[in-house]
Design a protein around this motif. Structure first.
Motif, PDB file in Angstrom:
ATOM      1  N   PHE A 122       2.117 -31.220  53.163  1.00  0.00           N
ATOM      2  CA  PHE A 122       1.368 -30.125  53.340  1.00  0.00           C
ATOM      3  C   PHE A 122       1.998 -29.023  52.807  1.00  0.00           C
ATOM      4  CE2 PHE A 122       1.944 -26.409  56.047  1.00  0.00           C
ATOM      5  CZ  PHE A 122       0.908 -25.678  55.837  1.00  0.00           C
ATOM      6  N   GLN A 123       3.293 -29.023  52.680  1.00  0.00           N
ATOM      7  CA  GLN A 123       4.026 -27.882  52.499  1.00  0.00           C
ATOM      8  C   GLN A 123       3.928 -27.669  50.794  1.00  0.00           C
ATOM      9  OE1 GLN A 123       7.761 -28.293  54.217  1.00  0.00           O
ATOM     10  NE2 GLN A 123       8.949 -27.356  52.656  1.00  0.00           N
ATOM     11  N   LYS A 125       1.928 -28.835  49.000  1.00  0.00           N
ATOM     12  CA  LYS A 125       0.896 -28.660  48.702  1.00  0.00           C
ATOM     13  C   LYS A 125       0.227 -27.096  48.262  1.00  0.00           C
ATOM     14  CE  LYS A 125      -4.200 -29.692  49.882  1.00  0.00           C
ATOM     15  NZ  LYS A 125      -4.934 -30.994  50.051  1.00  0.00           N
ATOM     16  N   PHE A 126       0.921 -26.582  49.560  1.00  0.00           N
ATOM     17  CA  PHE A 126       0.887 -25.175  49.762  1.00  0.00           C
ATOM     18  C   PHE A 126       1.486 -24.246  48.622  1.00  0.00           C
ATOM     19  CE2 PHE A 126       1.531 -21.446  52.818  1.00  0.00           C
ATOM     20  CZ  PHE A 126       0.713 -20.780  52.457  1.00  0.00           C
ATOM     21  N   MET A 127       2.695 -24.701  48.291  1.00  0.00           N
ATOM     22  CA  MET A 127       3.567 -24.202  47.441  1.00  0.00           C
ATOM     23  C   MET A 127       2.968 -24.280  45.877  1.00  0.00           C
ATOM     24  SD  MET A 127       7.286 -25.232  48.702  1.00  0.00           S
ATOM     25  CE  MET A 127       8.096 -25.142  47.040  1.00  0.00           C
ATOM     26  N   ASN A 129      -0.003 -24.987  45.101  1.00  0.00           N
ATOM     27  CA  ASN A 129      -1.410 -24.702  45.043  1.00  0.00           C
ATOM     28  C   ASN A 129      -1.526 -23.519  43.869  1.00  0.00           C
ATOM     29  OD1 ASN A 129      -3.837 -22.443  45.699  1.00  0.00           O
ATOM     30  ND2 ASN A 129      -4.110 -23.989  47.372  1.00  0.00           N
ATOM     31  N   ASN A 131      -3.651 -21.370  43.146  1.00  0.00           N
ATOM     32  CA  ASN A 131      -4.347 -20.114  43.495  1.00  0.00           C
ATOM     33  C   ASN A 131      -3.011 -19.250  44.305  1.00  0.00           C
ATOM     34  OD1 ASN A 131      -6.075 -18.205  43.146  1.00  0.00           O
ATOM     35  ND2 ASN A 131      -7.580 -19.159  44.559  1.00  0.00           N
ATOM     36  N   ILE A 132      -2.695 -19.663  45.511  1.00  0.00           N
ATOM     37  CA  ILE A 132      -1.916 -19.083  46.217  1.00  0.00           C
ATOM     38  C   ILE A 132      -0.554 -19.551  46.659  1.00  0.00           C
ATOM     39  CG2 ILE A 132      -3.946 -18.132  47.873  1.00  0.00           C
ATOM     40  CD1 ILE A 132      -3.206 -20.379  49.812  1.00  0.00           C
ATOM     41  N   GLY A 133      -0.079 -20.575  45.796  1.00  0.00           N
ATOM     42  CA  GLY A 133       1.154 -21.241  46.007  1.00  0.00           C
ATOM     43  C   GLY A 133       2.253 -20.258  45.384  1.00  0.00           C
ATOM     44  N   ILE A 134       3.375 -20.439  45.890  1.00  0.00           N
ATOM     45  CA  ILE A 134       4.582 -19.703  45.404  1.00  0.00           C
ATOM     46  C   ILE A 134       5.059 -19.986  44.152  1.00  0.00           C
ATOM     47  CG2 ILE A 134       6.209 -21.157  46.482  1.00  0.00           C
ATOM     48  CD1 ILE A 134       7.869 -18.913  47.459  1.00  0.00           C
ATOM     49  N   HIS A 137       2.913 -18.095  41.743  1.00  0.00           N
ATOM     50  CA  HIS A 137       3.320 -16.819  42.125  1.00  0.00           C
ATOM     51  C   HIS A 137       4.651 -16.316  41.198  1.00  0.00           C
ATOM     52  CE1 HIS A 137       2.774 -13.420  45.045  1.00  0.00           C
ATOM     53  NE2 HIS A 137       4.006 -13.186  44.744  1.00  0.00           N
ATOM     54  N   ILE A 138       5.728 -17.290  41.544  1.00  0.00           N
ATOM     55  CA  ILE A 138       6.921 -16.916  40.851  1.00  0.00           C
ATOM     56  C   ILE A 138       6.871 -16.964  39.396  1.00  0.00           C
ATOM     57  CG2 ILE A 138       9.373 -17.775  40.650  1.00  0.00           C
ATOM     58  CD1 ILE A 138       9.612 -18.242  43.504  1.00  0.00           C
TER      59      ILE A 138
ATOM     60  N   TRP B  70       9.585 -20.797  53.505  1.00  0.00           N
ATOM     61  CA  TRP B  70       8.374 -20.168  52.947  1.00  0.00           C
ATOM     62  C   TRP B  70       7.232 -20.519  53.953  1.00  0.00           C
ATOM     63  CZ3 TRP B  70       4.070 -21.510  50.056  1.00  0.00           C
ATOM     64  CH2 TRP B  70       3.364 -20.350  49.437  1.00  0.00           C
ATOM     65  N   VAL B  71       7.249 -21.671  54.465  1.00  0.00           N
ATOM     66  CA  VAL B  71       6.185 -22.124  55.192  1.00  0.00           C
ATOM     67  C   VAL B  71       6.225 -21.392  56.570  1.00  0.00           C
ATOM     68  CG1 VAL B  71       5.209 -23.956  56.489  1.00  0.00           C
ATOM     69  CG2 VAL B  71       5.616 -24.283  54.293  1.00  0.00           C
ATOM     70  N   ILE B  82      -2.155 -14.252  53.324  1.00  0.00           N
ATOM     71  CA  ILE B  82      -1.680 -15.276  52.522  1.00  0.00           C
ATOM     72  C   ILE B  82      -2.580 -15.609  51.201  1.00  0.00           C
ATOM     73  CG2 ILE B  82      -1.475 -17.868  52.588  1.00  0.00           C
ATOM     74  CD1 ILE B  82      -0.937 -17.704  55.356  1.00  0.00           C
ATOM     75  N   ARG B  85      -2.347 -13.051  48.429  1.00  0.00           N
ATOM     76  CA  ARG B  85      -1.008 -13.107  47.641  1.00  0.00           C
ATOM     77  C   ARG B  85      -0.098 -12.234  47.884  1.00  0.00           C
ATOM     78  NH1 ARG B  85      -0.691 -16.559  42.362  1.00  0.00           N
ATOM     79  NH2 ARG B  85      -1.513 -14.726  41.416  1.00  0.00           N
ATOM     80  N   ILE B  88       6.097 -11.743  48.070  1.00  0.00           N
ATOM     81  CA  ILE B  88       6.503 -13.036  49.032  1.00  0.00           C
ATOM     82  C   ILE B  88       7.266 -12.764  50.098  1.00  0.00           C
ATOM     83  CG2 ILE B  88       7.751 -15.093  48.857  1.00  0.00           C
ATOM     84  CD1 ILE B  88       7.113 -15.005  45.722  1.00  0.00           C
ATOM     85  N   LEU B 276      -2.411 -31.935  62.291  1.00  0.00           N
ATOM     86  CA  LEU B 276      -2.272 -31.077  61.249  1.00  0.00           C
ATOM     87  C   LEU B 276      -3.546 -31.400  60.314  1.00  0.00           C
ATOM     88  CD1 LEU B 276      -0.028 -29.130  60.209  1.00  0.00           C
ATOM     89  CD2 LEU B 276       0.706 -31.021  58.833  1.00  0.00           C
ATOM     90  N   TRP B 287      -4.863 -22.234  56.008  1.00  0.00           N
ATOM     91  CA  TRP B 287      -3.223 -22.355  55.831  1.00  0.00           C
ATOM     92  C   TRP B 287      -2.544 -21.717  56.761  1.00  0.00           C
ATOM     93  CZ3 TRP B 287      -1.873 -25.600  52.240  1.00  0.00           C
ATOM     94  CH2 TRP B 287      -2.586 -25.760  51.137  1.00  0.00           C
TER      95      TRP B 287
END
Lengths: 300, 323
Positions: A122-123, A125-127, A129, A131-134, A137-138, B70-71, B82, B85, B88, B276, B287
């Motif tokens: 999940f984590q 998948k989030f990172m 992503n 669109n909104i993933g880090i 983003h970076i 981060w999570v 979130i 964006r 961070i 989850l 999220w």
């Protein structure tokens, strides 16, 4: 009860362990071997008696989806295990250098191990992503990448992302075991090598590494025992997608079993998966014994 | 030494390992060796090396920490923040709303996380206790008795662990549904016990082998029964090994997903990792809620591991690795 008393003490002590394994592992596995020879479908219980012999296996081995998943699984495991080993070795060597605050570093090092694979899936998948993933983003803010990179949608990138997640989760296992190996290592041979004029690389290659090999293979054995953990990560991150490009044997068989309800076919597939992971385990176990024997011969 | 100094340039990290690590790492009486290189002519190289290692360690630790952090950070942000964006690391407005939602205290009638938490706890603790009891008996038998087919039985036990959970879940699912064990806590507990027994036996066997047989024998000569000798002499000595086996078992059960996701259905049985999935709908993912639940899942595991971190390492090294 009388029969139990007649048993020798060691048998009585071992009995619970083997009963539990028999009930939960051996019997279901035998049963799944049987159903893999039938056309069993959960929705039609009577089909369990419909023995079709090797039809499921023939269908399986003729299916390109299966062979892709099989190859992908082997590739995934090989890449991931080797990279984890390398990173773990590097990390262990690094942490072993540090004399102050090593305990804290060890604790930090084990941080990812605490994350359940499903959480890691999940984590990441989030990172990843798009669109909104880090990650994007970076890349966009700091490295001037203009387009969003579809990490989980493009097939090669998805595979890469999965590998990242798996490596992040499990490198610690290797690092901690190898660090334990480094700490347990006798220093005399190293001193001797230095006195004999070995270069540091030679000393590492011929003294440290052979000593570490049993630890490497122990870690490999432990990890190959839970290779199926990658199921959680894949299931969450891509669920085998895009268009089946990250499908591993486990996700494929779970899909056949639970979504298509073709239990016979799915069991045939999971039997192949079981044999594959047993093969991995046996392989590393033999390597472990070989490396231990090598060490003993050197000692003698 | 000069030769080593030359090769330092070629292989800095290794050179540092081999040259300046005091033998045994942290042994205090040997740590004086660490100062030795200071007298050497290649002081700048050694200094460079030391800082190189520090920088590398720092980078490595960042890579290890950041994904998790981060999570955790996002668990304290609203879904809007979130999705928008927000920067961070900059201090945006942090909130505890996600946790309130997750525990059903906010406006949204959320997912029954409290029930999942209790289920997870009951299932993990019960299965750990049973698995350790069985593993203790088995490990003791393997360590102390000689019998036929010992090696075969041991390898057989270990191989049972090589069966991936998901491959097991199909046949277990069918058999459990016949036995009426699907969607019961008992059904899940039995499976987790079986999953954890082989590894517990392995670890505990390793620990008992470390304890000399003669100790228990001496106690028996002094008039203890075998049973008393075990509880009063051997068991206390193997305690830390048993504790580490218990932690592994608990974490495995706490984190397991593949089997639980098939064997549990309702609020009464679902565990946290399965819960989850409740946050994902066909096209949308909550999220913020997921991050909050992630924190809830990870916190007990983290606390437990930090407390017993020393035992964990001892468990891995002595129980498993030494042949």
């Amino acid at each position: 009860m009388k029969l139990l008393r007649k048993l020798p003490p060691e048998a009585r002590l071992l009995l619970p362990a083997f009963v539990v394994i028999l009930v939960v592992v051996a019997v279901p596995l035998l049963f799944s071997l049987y159903t893999s020879f039938t056309s069993y479908r959960l929705v039609r219980p009577e089909t369990i008696w419909n023995v079709v012999w090797f039809k499921n296996y023939i269908k399986l081995f003729g299916s390109s989806d299966f062979w892709w998943a099989f190859g992908r699984t082997v590739l995934f495991l090989t890449v991931v295990l080797n990279l984890e080993m390398l990173f773990g070795l590097a990390l262990a060597l690094l942490v072993n250098q540090v004399t102050r605050g090593q305990r804290m570093l060890r604790t930090i090092m084990m941080f990812p191990m605490m994350f359940s694979p499903v959480l890691v899936g999940f984590q990441f998948k989030f990172m990843f992503n798009d669109n909104i993933g880090i990650v994007n983003h970076i890349l966009q803010n700091w490295f001037g990448v203009t387009q969003a990179i579809p990490w989980l949608v493009e097939s090669h990138l998805a595979f890469f992302s999965l590998a990242c997640a798996e490596i992040w989760n499990s490198t610690a296992v290797f690092a901690i075991l190898l660090l334990a190996g480094l700490m347990a290592m006798p220093q005399d041979p190293l001193e001797a090598a230095r006195v004999d004029g070995c270069t540091p690389w030679q000393a590492f290659r011929h003294v440290t590494l052979p000593f570490l090999m049993p630890f490497v293979y122990i870690a490999m054995t432990i990890r190959s025992l839970d290779v199926g953990r990658a199921f959680d990560i894949v299931k969450i991150m891509t669920n085998g997608g895009p268009a089946g490009r990250t499908e591993l044997i486990w996700t494929l068989s779970a899909r056949a079993g639970y979504e298509d309800a073709r239990m016979g076919y799915a069991n045939a597939m999971s039997y192949v998966a079981v044999l594959l992971s047993i093969a991995f385990t046996v392989h590393f176990f033999r390597k472990l014994n070989a490396s231990r024997q090598f060490l003993n011969e050197v000692d003698a | 030494m000069t030769q080593s100094a030359l090769t330092l340039d070629r292989n800095p990290a290794l050179a540092r390992t081999l040259e300046t690590t005091p033998p045994g790492g942290a042994l205090p009486e040997l740590s004086g060796l660490d100062d030795e290189p200071v007298k050497e002519p290649w002081l700048p190289a050694a200094l460079l090396m030391r800082w190189g290692v520090r920088v590398c360690v720092f980078i490595a630790m960042c890579l290890i920490m950041l994904p998790g952090l981060w999570v955790m950070l996002n668990a304290f942000r609203t879904n809007v923040a979130i999705l928008a964006r927000d920067s961070i690391f900059a201090a945006t407005s942090y909130t505890l709303d996600n946790f309130r939602d997750v525990f059903g205290m906010g406006d949204t009638a959320g997912i029954p996380v409290k029930a999942y938490f209790v289920n997870s706890l009951v299932i993990s603790v019960t299965s750990t206790v049973i698995a350790i009891a069985i593993g203790l008996a088995g490990g003791y038998a393997f360590a102390r008795y000689k019998f036929r087919f010992k090696k075969t039985l041991f390898v057989g036990l270990m191989l049972s662990r090589a069966v991936p959970g998901i491959a097991l879940s199909l046949p277990v699912f069918i058999i459990w549904s016949w036995l009426g064990l699907i969607d019961t806590k008992v059904g899940t507990i039995i499976v987790y016990v079986a999953m954890n027994v082989p590894f517990s036996v392995w670890l505990i066997d390793g620990f008992f082998r470390q304890i000399p047989k003669e100790l228990a024998e001496a106690a028996e000569i002094d008039g203890c029964t075998r049973w008393q000798a075990f509880w009063q002499v051997e068991f206390p000595m193997a305690k830390s090994g048993i504790a580490s086996a218990a932690i592994f078992a608990f974490l495995t059960a706490w984190n397991e997903f593949a089997l639980a996701s098939q064997l549990t259905r309702s609020t009464d049985t679902k565990t946290l990792p399965v819960g989850l999935m409740d946050f994902t709908a066909q096209f949308t993912i909550n999220w913020a809620g997921m991050c909050a639940l992630a924190v809830i899942i990870i916190i007990p595991a983290l606390i437990l591991t930090f407390i017993v971190q020393k035992h964990l390492i001892a468990g891995l090294t002595f129980g498993g690795v030494k042949g």
